[in-house]
Design a protein around this motif. Structure first.
Motif, short mmCIF file in Angstrom:
data_model
loop_
_atom_site.label_atom_id
_atom_site.label_comp_id
_atom_site.label_asym_id
_atom_site.label_seq_id
_atom_site.Cartn_x
_atom_site.Cartn_y
_atom_site.Cartn_z
N UNK A 31 0.82 -1.21 0.00
CA UNK A 31 0.00 0.00 0.00
C UNK A 31 0.86 1.26 0.00
N UNK A 32 0.50 2.20 -0.87
CA UNK A 32 0.97 3.57 -0.78
C UNK A 32 -0.25 4.40 -0.38
N UNK A 33 -0.20 5.00 0.81
CA UNK A 33 -1.34 5.74 1.34
C UNK A 33 -1.08 7.23 1.23
N UNK A 34 -2.09 7.97 0.76
CA UNK A 34 -1.95 9.42 0.72
C UNK A 34 -1.68 9.95 2.12
N UNK A 35 -1.02 11.12 2.15
CA UNK A 35 -0.78 11.77 3.44
C UNK A 35 -2.01 12.55 3.85
N UNK A 36 -2.22 12.81 5.14
CA UNK A 36 -1.53 12.20 6.27
C UNK A 36 -1.92 10.73 6.40
N UNK A 37 -1.13 9.98 7.14
CA UNK A 37 -1.39 8.55 7.28
C UNK A 37 -2.82 8.30 7.73
N UNK A 38 -3.31 9.06 8.68
CA UNK A 38 -4.67 8.89 9.22
C UNK A 38 -5.05 10.19 9.91
N UNK A 39 -6.23 10.24 10.49
CA UNK A 39 -6.65 11.43 11.22
C UNK A 39 -6.44 11.30 12.72
N UNK A 40 -6.18 10.08 13.20
CA UNK A 40 -5.89 9.87 14.62
C UNK A 40 -4.70 8.94 14.75
N UNK A 41 -3.96 9.10 15.84
CA UNK A 41 -2.82 8.22 16.10
C UNK A 41 -3.29 6.78 16.26
N UNK A 42 -4.45 6.59 16.88
CA UNK A 42 -4.99 5.23 17.06
C UNK A 42 -5.19 4.55 15.72
N UNK A 43 -5.77 5.25 14.74
CA UNK A 43 -5.97 4.66 13.42
C UNK A 43 -4.63 4.36 12.75
N UNK A 44 -3.67 5.29 12.87
CA UNK A 44 -2.36 5.07 12.28
C UNK A 44 -1.67 3.84 12.84
N UNK A 45 -1.75 3.66 14.15
CA UNK A 45 -1.14 2.49 14.78
C UNK A 45 -1.82 1.20 14.31
N UNK A 46 -3.15 1.23 14.17
CA UNK A 46 -3.88 0.05 13.72
C UNK A 46 -3.50 -0.31 12.29
#
Length: 337
Positions: free
Chosen positions: A94-109
């Motif tokens: 996966x190449x994901x557009x920035x930002x990685x996510x909107x919450x740190x919790x989602x990014x960690x998951x």
């Protein structure tokens, strides 16, 4: 190689589809079933794919039945996580557009899902492929400049709602200008500083520009202190007027012990004024940073070249943004989690 673009919500989706369709040996398909955030005048879905002349799948299930080798996630920021987890479940990089996510919790998951599946998670930060940044990094890493003391960065741009309205929807974007533009410079510093890590963040935001038009912040100034002693400021404002001839730009000034370095990532252009159109114009030339990033993601970096930002780096920049919002709310510096 088969590559799919999941969602056309992000303004970069069209550029990626065009570039991929011109790459030898690459088959590309797009899918955009979730068009609920689109407003009248925004072309999405099959109509958008037909404009670009690329294949289209009406559902994500059909995309993965096609058997992609890699996917690029271009959804609204808040919808990155389910698409990344879907790709991980199918064993696809996966190449994901920035930002990685909107919450740190989602990014960690998202990171955990990709680690468990053994797939790569990369984040779309094309500015690190700028020749100007390469020169700055070479000077710093060689030791010629001495230790970096301060960095002043500006990633300004036009109000993005003229292309996609959701960028100013805090629920879908995770915020406004601070979320949109802080991460590019934070990623450059994450790469430039190596093992150094951010300690705390102080930020101020407002929406005096376009007040009453959108709820999200349209201006921001972020100060980040790093454990190597460096202090960086980032102007992340949507401050270009709608009549401006370019979408924006990214500038960086690095002050070190023995040298001061300045870079403009998008200065390779001819600018002027059209008497016929009664407006300014810009004719860019030079390196296509998106193309360099896509090639590095699909085929790996050139010898001695830049690598695509990984998920861990994307999470670090997201933590800076999260601390920035907490600081803007509280009025005091906030530690980076």
């Amino acid at each position: 190689m088969k590559v799919a673009v999941l969602s056309f919500a992000h303004v970069h989706a069209g550029g990626y589809l065009r570039l991929l369709s011109r790459m030898p040996g690459v088959e590309v398909i797009g899918s955009d079933p979730d068009t609920g955030s689109a407003v009248p005048g925004e072309v999405r879905g099959r109509a958008f794919a037909e404009e670009l002349g690329v294949a289209y799948a009406p559902t994500y299930d059909e995309v993965f039945a096609w058997g992609p080798d890699a996917v690029i996630v271009c959804s609204e920021n808040a919808r990155h996580r389910p698409l990344v987890e879907l790709a991980a479940a199918h064993g696809v990089d996966v190449l994901c557009e920035k930002p990685l996510a909107t919450t740190v919790e989602d990014g960690e998951a998202m990171l955990a899902a990709c680690r468990a599946a053994g797939v790569r998670l990369s984040v779309a930060f094309p500015v690190r492929f700028s020749p100007a940044y390469a020169a700055v990094k070479a000077a710093v890493t060689s030791g010629d400049t001495g230790r970096v003391l301060t960095v002043s960065g500006a990633n300004n741009g036009a109000m993005p709602t003229r292309s996609r309205r959701w960028f100013a929807d805090p629920g879908l974007a995770g915020g406004g200008a601070l979320m949109d533009h802080t991460v590019h410079i934070a990623d450059l510093l994450d790469d430039l500083f190596g093992e150094a890590r951010p300690v705390d963040v102080y930020a101020q935001t407002n929406n005096r520009m376009y007040q009453g038009e959108v709820d999200a912040e349209t201006s921001g100034l972020v100060t980040v202190t790093y454990d190597n002693g460096a202090v960086a400021t980032i102007d992340c404002s949507w401050s270009h007027p709608r009549s401006h001839h370019s979408w924006g730009g990214l500038e960086l000034t690095v002050v070190a012990e023995r040298a001061t370095l300045e870079m403009d990532a998008f200065d390779q252009s001819v600018e002027g004024y059209s008497e016929r159109d009664r407006q300014g114009f810009e004719l860019p030339f030079g390196a296509d940073l998106d193309e360099r990033m896509l090639r590095a993601f699909l085929y790996g970096p050139r010898e001695g070249g830049m690598e695509v930002a990984d998920g861990e780096g994307g999470l670090r920049t997201l933590k800076i943004v999260a601390a920035g919002y907490a600081s803007a709310r509280s009025g005091v510096p906030v530690p980076v989690g």
